[in-house]
Design a protein around this motif. Structure first.
Motif, short mmCIF file in Angstrom:
data_model
loop_
_atom_site.label_atom_id
_atom_site.label_comp_id
_atom_site.label_asym_id
_atom_site.label_seq_id
_atom_site.Cartn_x
_atom_site.Cartn_y
_atom_site.Cartn_z
N CYS A 125 -48.87 -39.59 -9.56
CA CYS A 125 -47.69 -39.41 -9.07
C CYS A 125 -46.96 -38.40 -8.75
O CYS A 125 -46.10 -38.96 -8.26
CB CYS A 125 -47.46 -38.67 -10.89
SG CYS A 125 -48.18 -39.11 -12.31
N GLU A 126 -47.87 -37.66 -7.50
CA GLU A 126 -47.11 -37.41 -6.52
C GLU A 126 -47.16 -38.38 -5.16
O GLU A 126 -46.44 -37.57 -4.52
CB GLU A 126 -47.77 -35.52 -6.08
CG GLU A 126 -47.55 -34.99 -7.44
CD GLU A 126 -46.42 -35.17 -7.56
OE1 GLU A 126 -46.07 -34.08 -6.73
OE2 GLU A 126 -46.18 -34.77 -9.37
N ASP A 127 -48.07 -38.97 -5.77
CA ASP A 127 -48.16 -39.87 -4.14
C ASP A 127 -47.16 -41.93 -4.82
O ASP A 127 -47.96 -42.86 -4.36
CB ASP A 127 -49.01 -40.22 -3.37
CG ASP A 127 -48.61 -41.08 -1.92
OD1 ASP A 127 -47.78 -41.16 -1.63
OD2 ASP A 127 -49.62 -41.68 -1.24
N CYS A 165 -46.18 -41.58 -15.45
CA CYS A 165 -45.90 -39.85 -14.89
C CYS A 165 -44.29 -39.55 -16.11
O CYS A 165 -44.16 -38.27 -15.90
CB CYS A 165 -45.34 -39.41 -13.86
SG CYS A 165 -46.81 -40.65 -12.83
N LYS A 190 -43.18 -39.25 -2.43
CA LYS A 190 -43.63 -38.42 -1.31
C LYS A 190 -43.10 -37.84 -0.01
O LYS A 190 -42.43 -37.10 0.39
CB LYS A 190 -45.03 -38.51 -1.21
CG LYS A 190 -46.01 -36.93 -0.43
CD LYS A 190 -47.69 -37.78 -0.35
CE LYS A 190 -47.89 -36.55 0.00
NZ LYS A 190 -49.64 -37.07 0.28
#
Length: 480
Positions: A201-203, A139, A222
């Motif tokens: 990427c968010e978790d 990411c 997250k």
């Protein structure tokens, strides 16, 4: 007098082809890595010659005390960690530009800037204190595991709590700092390695290994929280604590150290892990680790952790890294001055299933970090750490090296070669005969290096078997 039948001749031709595969050829040698960069001492790109002289004069920079320990490659930058083992480390995280042509002692650029490594005042620690390992995720973020400890080999000072610093590699801005809670930091805690699960990427989840008070910290990007996991398999093996490298003998009792992730179809990953002072490899699914309630219940999850097998005598492994494309895991073996590999699709984890990637008492003295970049290149850092710790480095020698090769070239003709198909049982048996049964060197077994060290007795045995088979086939042909 016997005359060979057509079937017998075909057998001879077939076996000859098999032997051409098994018997040594110079072209089948391993050790395909090449030295990309090397240093006698580490120097930096100071803002000016006057600034460099001031750093030397004030002992803010003591060249003999600077040693690279961890590496990472992202795009066209190669990052190195330079932990504050001793005084005189002006920057503990830096990089070189891979587009630069010089391979001899290239100067390092501090990351993300000089100011990130300087104290604003005596009461406050710099932004980055003393990281050992780093990880760039897919990411575009650089995860820095900062121990917060200065002068580990001198007047040890804890300048800040162990922390995760996450930088945006697109602009080098600090995205987040997460300090480990007090209950994560035990009496002998020392977090020296990190792995990042970046499927989402968010978790994203980061895993940090505590070698001093063996444990694993799981951090959720997250949720912005972490939990600490304990398990018996994180502890060192008391029988595997002796090290003898280039004539220097010492003992370590380091626990959980090597951690490497391989994504699985279920959305989780397999975490391969091992203590530094151990010969064994273990694994566990991150499905277990990411469930905070279950992960922290040692009695409930004990059997979720699996024993894979042993690397054999002198098989203590430092860092490990899984190449996502081939599924091959690479290991740094300091006691053997070697890098080895294992194909994670292989059900067997034994000396025979390990492949020798590179071994050298010159170029690979104490391999300390291993990474595979997003272009399929393997990178290895060797740094003579044991000599730095227990003796002294000779500034006239080449002390630090970074070696590289494509993964394809690195594993060619080893037990990890993904182009090699399983052979019939007769070939496997012949290979067992050709391998030296008395060998105790872990990385050389199960690879072409083991075949190269065949004995003349073993070869004679093979020829007897082939001749007996030939006679048998000819006899059956005559009867028919």
């Amino acid at each position: 007098m016997y005359r060979c039948s057509r079937a017998a001749l075909m057998l001879v031709a077939t076996v000859s082809c098999w032997l051409m595969v098994l018997l040594p050829r110079q072209a089948l040698a391993n050790d395909n890595l090449r030295v990309a960069y090397q240093w006698s001492e580490i120097d930096f790109e100071f803002s000016s010659a006057a600034d460099r002289q001031e750093a030397l004069g004030s002992k803010r920079y003591i060249p003999a005390n600077v040693i690279p320990v961890g590496l990472e490659v992202y795009k066209k930058r190669l990052f190195l960690t330079l932990p504050r083992w001793k005084e005189g480390i002006p920057a503990s995280l830096a990089y070189i530009n891979l587009n630069e042509t010089t391979t001899q002692s290239p100067r390092l650029h501090p990351y993300p800037s000089w100011s990130a490594h300087k104290r604003i005042n005596e009461a406050d620690a710099p932004e980055i204190v003393s990281p050992f390992r780093i990880r760039a995720d897919r990411c575009g973020r650089l995860w820095v595991l900062d121990t917060g400890v200065e002068e580990l080999l001198g007047n040890t000072t804890i300048s800040s709590p162990t922390s995760l610093l996450v930088y945006d590699l697109h602009n080098d801005n600090l995205l987040r700092r997460y300090s480990f809670p007090a209950d994560h930091l035990k009496e002998n805690s020392f977090y020296a390695n990190i792995a990042v699960e970046d499927t989402d990427c968010e978790d994203t989840f980061a895993y940090s290994a505590d070698l001093g008070s063996p444990g694993l910290v799981v951090y959720s990007w997250k949720q912005q929280e972490s939990w600490r996991i304990k398990h018996h398999y994180f502890h060192p093996d008391p029988l595997a604590g002796n090290y003898n490298i280039s004539g220097i003998n010492f003992q370590w009792d380091d626990g959980l150290f090597g951690i490497a992730l391989k994504p699985q179809p279920d959305g989780y990953s397999t975490l391969f892990f091992h203590p530094l002072s151990s010969l064994n490899e273990f694994s566990v699914s991150t499905k277990v680790l990411r469930n905070q309630t279950y992960a922290t219940d040692a009695a409930a999850n004990y059997h979720e952790f699996k024993v894979l097998g042993s690397r054999g005598p002198n098989g203590q492994a430092g860092v490990a890294f899984v190449d996502q494309k081939t599924g091959v895991i690479f290991y740094a073996l300091p006691n053997l001055n070697a890098v080895t590999c294992w194909k994670t699709s292989n059900r067997a984890y034994t000396i025979k299933s390990l492949g020798r990637v590179y071994m050298s008492t010159v170029d690979m003295v104490f391999p300390n970090d291993v990474k595979v970049d997003d272009e399929g290149n393997l990178w290895v850092l060797s740094d003579r750490l044991h000599q730095y710790m227990y003796d002294s480095l000779n500034r006239n020698d080449t002390n630090f090296r970074i070696l590289t090769a494509t993964v394809k070239d690195a594993i060619q003709n080893t037990a990890c070669d993904t182009n090699i198909k399983p052979l019939p049982d007769i070939i496997t048996n012949l290979g067992d005969i050709l391998r030296p049964s008395t060998s105790t060197i872990a990385p050389k077994s199960g690879s072409s290096a083991a075949v190269i060290r065949q004995s003349s007795t073993g070869l004679a045995t093979v020829l007897v078997i082939l001749f007996t088979t030939l006679l048998s086939t000819t006899h059956v042909s005559r009867i028919s």
